[in-house]
Each structure stands twice: as C-alpha cells, then as structure tokens.
Design an enzyme around this catalytic site. Sequence first.
Site, PDB file in Angstrom:
ATOM      1  N   GLU A 273       5.273   0.818   3.474  1.00  0.00           N
ATOM      2  CA  GLU A 273       4.058   1.221   2.756  1.00  0.00           C
ATOM      3  C   GLU A 273       2.880   0.308   3.093  1.00  0.00           C
ATOM      4  O   GLU A 273       2.259  -0.302   2.212  1.00  0.00           O
ATOM      5  CB  GLU A 273       4.311   1.213   1.241  1.00  0.00           C
TER       6      GLU A 273
ATOM      7  N   GLU B 156      11.254   7.953   1.600  1.00  0.00           N
ATOM      8  CA  GLU B 156      11.388   7.640   0.170  1.00  0.00           C
ATOM      9  C   GLU B 156      10.906   8.830  -0.642  1.00  0.00           C
ATOM     10  O   GLU B 156       9.814   9.351  -0.372  1.00  0.00           O
ATOM     11  CB  GLU B 156      10.534   6.440  -0.247  1.00  0.00           C
TER      12      GLU B 156
END
Length: 475
Positions: free
Chosen positions: A176, A368
């Site tokens: 991320e 995810e």
Amino acid sequence: MTHAEPRTFPEGFLWGGATAANQLEGAFDEGGKGLSIQDVTPRGIMAPRTPEPTPDNLKLIGIDFYHRYAEDIALFAEMGFSVFRLSIAWSRIFPNGDDEQPNEEGLAFYDRVFDECHRHGIEPLVTISHYETPLHLTETYDGWVSRELIGFYERYVRVLFDRYSSKVKYWLTFNEINSVLHVPFMSGGIGTPKDELTQSQLFQAVHHELVASALATKIAHESYPGIQVGCMVISMPIYPLTPDPADMLAVMDADHANLMFSDVHVRGAYPGYALRYFREHGIELDITAEDRELLQNTVDFVSFSYYMSLCETADPAKKVRGEGNIMGGIPNPHLPASEWGWQIDPVGLRVVLNQFWDRWGKPLFIVENGLGAKDELVVVDGVTTVVDDYRIAYLNDHLYQVGEAVRDGVEVMGYTSWGCIDLVSASTAQMSKRYGFVYVDRSDDGTGTLERYRKKSFAWYAEVIRTNGASLTRS
Ligand code: BG6
C-alpha cells in the site's frame, strides 16, 4: 462480427490468502530478529509508540506463525490455495536495516516457509516491505525521508532475490505504497510526527520509495528473468457526493493523490498533474537524472487492496470524515458498514478493476480484500467452529463482482483474501477484528491457547476454489 463467449475466472487463476509478518509471526526477538516499528506500536497506527516493546503488544506473539507455519500452510492447502501472500520481516534479515551482512537465521526461516508452501503446491507471493521498517532506520534516518534508505533497501532486495528467486515468482515492493501520505510512520517508517513533516519532506520520502521500487524491478528484470514484480496500492473508488462539478473536481484531485503512485510505477515518470501539484504547493524535490532513469523500470503487474469506497465533496460543511479508514473520505449514504465503520461496496471492486485496467492495461492482482468482524466460537454437531455467514456473504458478493470484471474483459491474475487466518489488526492492533477462514484462539487481552479452528467460511472458500469461482452466486 462474432461475439466471444463471456469469460469466467480464467484457468490458472491464483486463489489464496494474504498476511503480513508483523501481524502473525510473533517471535519478535527470536532468530536474531531486530526490532521493527511494529514492535513499539501496541495500540495500532493512530496511537502513540512506546520506547520499548511492551507486553500488551499482541504483535510480539502474533498468532505464533513463526513456530506453527507448517500447520497453517497445511490448512491453506486443505482449502486448495494456489497462492499464499506473506511478507518478509526486514528486521529478520537485516536486524538494524543498515547492517552489512544479512542474518542467516532469518533467511533460513523463510526458506523453510517457502519449501513448505511448495510441498503443498502453493506459490508464495512476497511483499518485501509491509509496514515493518526496522526501528533503527526510523530512529537514525527518519525512515524514507532519507535517501540512504534506497541503498539499504537495495541491499535487502538483492539478498532476497539471490536467495529466493527459485522459490518465489511474484514479488511486491511496498505494501500500500500510497498510504504513506496518510500514515507516514507506519507506511514510510518516518519518525517525525505527521503534523511537523513538511510537504517537501513527505513527497521526498515518496520519491525515495518510488525510486527504490523501480530499482527492485530493474534488478529483477536484469538478473532474475523468472520473477515478476508488482506495485501494491490501496484502491479506493471515490464517488462524488453530489453531481455538482465542484464535487467531481474534488474527486479528481483525491483520485490523483491515490493514482499517482501506480502512474509512476506503470508509466515510468511523474504525471503532469503531480508536477503541477508540486509546483503550486511549493514542494521542491531532489530528483536526480539517475532517479529519472531508474523510474523507467516499470512493473509487470499492478496489485492492490480493496476494502471500501468513499465519497468526496468540495463543500466544507459536508466534509465529515468517515470512521475507521486511513484515507479519510466521506461516508456514502447508500452503503452499509462493518462493525469498524468500513463501508461495504462490492460493486466498487468491479469499478476499480475496470478503472485500473482501462488506465494501465497491466494484469491486476487483488492481494487484499475481506471483512473484519467479531466472531464467536460455537459447537455445531460436536465440532468447534464459527458460523460466519456475514463473512461468506461479503466475500461472495465481492468475488462475484470480480467475475463481472473478468467478463468486462479485465485481466485479473488472482485473489488473496486478507487475513486468511485470524491475525492482529494493523489499524487497531486488536485480535478481535478477525478476517480469517481459520479462527485463532487469542483475545485482545493476550489470553488464549492459539489453537486453530475451521470456520464455516473455510469449506465455503474451498468450494469456490474447487469450482474456480463457478459456485459464487449473484446477490
Ligand atoms: C491493509 C493492510 O491496509 O488493511 C493490512 O495492508 C491490514 O496490513 C488490512 O491488516 C486490514 O486492516 P486492519 O486494520 O483491519 O487490520
């Protein structure tokens, strides 16, 4: 003109689950491991750090994957996983981050884990840096604000590729990466408090990470042709709160802040909107000619997390920040939310897959997605389990939309559900925020046997994998 058959999940689609070292391994001081920033953040990302690791930090023991990995990987195999996403704890390999030599015990641990995966026909998908910067790099260099981090990261990456390139085909450079704008400590190991950090320092840190990421891709492509490198970003579709063009412009700006990271990774240079932002906000960056050249080493695929969508508005009176997400943003009145205030929007996943495919034309990997929920252990027909129909519904609806995106023509490589086995939450450091198909007996106060139990979703996901998505239902 003939029309192609509508496609379902492609053959060879990678099905599995995702984790991160600091949230499940435990053994924080075993095997020569140094401290990471997570070892001194017992209350999650928003709460203050402690000077030393404290016993109330659940991550120090995690779910004891360090000692129980074989049992856990066997459970993943039982569900039929073809891929398992995990991260390598940087401070297991380089305890301080700037050491000259790697720690052999740390390297040997991941050898054992990867070998165990392959014994079960599971392909590891490895995140090189997942919110677990060695603490020494934070304390001595202020994390990624310092250019020196590029060199330390390069040394780490060379050791990993050299050791594991025959065992690990898929690599993600930073978890991320776009979250650094929101949580600079957790994401970039930056010790300076966010409110004291200048925009120039913050974007300089971003730049260093982008260069380091491109350098990893260059090393892979030049010396390890069998492996593929992807970037990893938070995806979060942003909807205008109203059709007012001013709201749409606010959406565009918010989108740009998110998408810039993958734009650089995929296109090899800063987009015009970013240069304008730097110019107009007095952000002066040290970008060398060598940096520019390095950035041209572009990724093989784009991976992302997807949990929720958000709204944006230009109207200050309506800018009420939603709960529970690190990106801020305004709640959508049309959507329900999880117990932690994360809004649930399966269609947003189809939107994001289309948006990314249209924009970059690169294979996409959903690494995810999942529902953090409170689970209750019960006994059904003599078997201890969790009847997690809410999780099954969440995952079914999201995966159904992935199927829709595939039918839209989007190239999707795979899907790894977040926290396939219960682990410690990143944002709140709780155990009770559970995502897994496997329940782990550990409570927020640290008590519990660490025993594993199959939830109802375990058999459900196994069936989805067995049928390559054909068992998913339209909601
Ligand atoms: C992602 C992170 O942001 O969300 C994971 O990459 C994290 O590390 C996941 O665990 C879910 O968030 P949380 O806070 O519910 O654990």
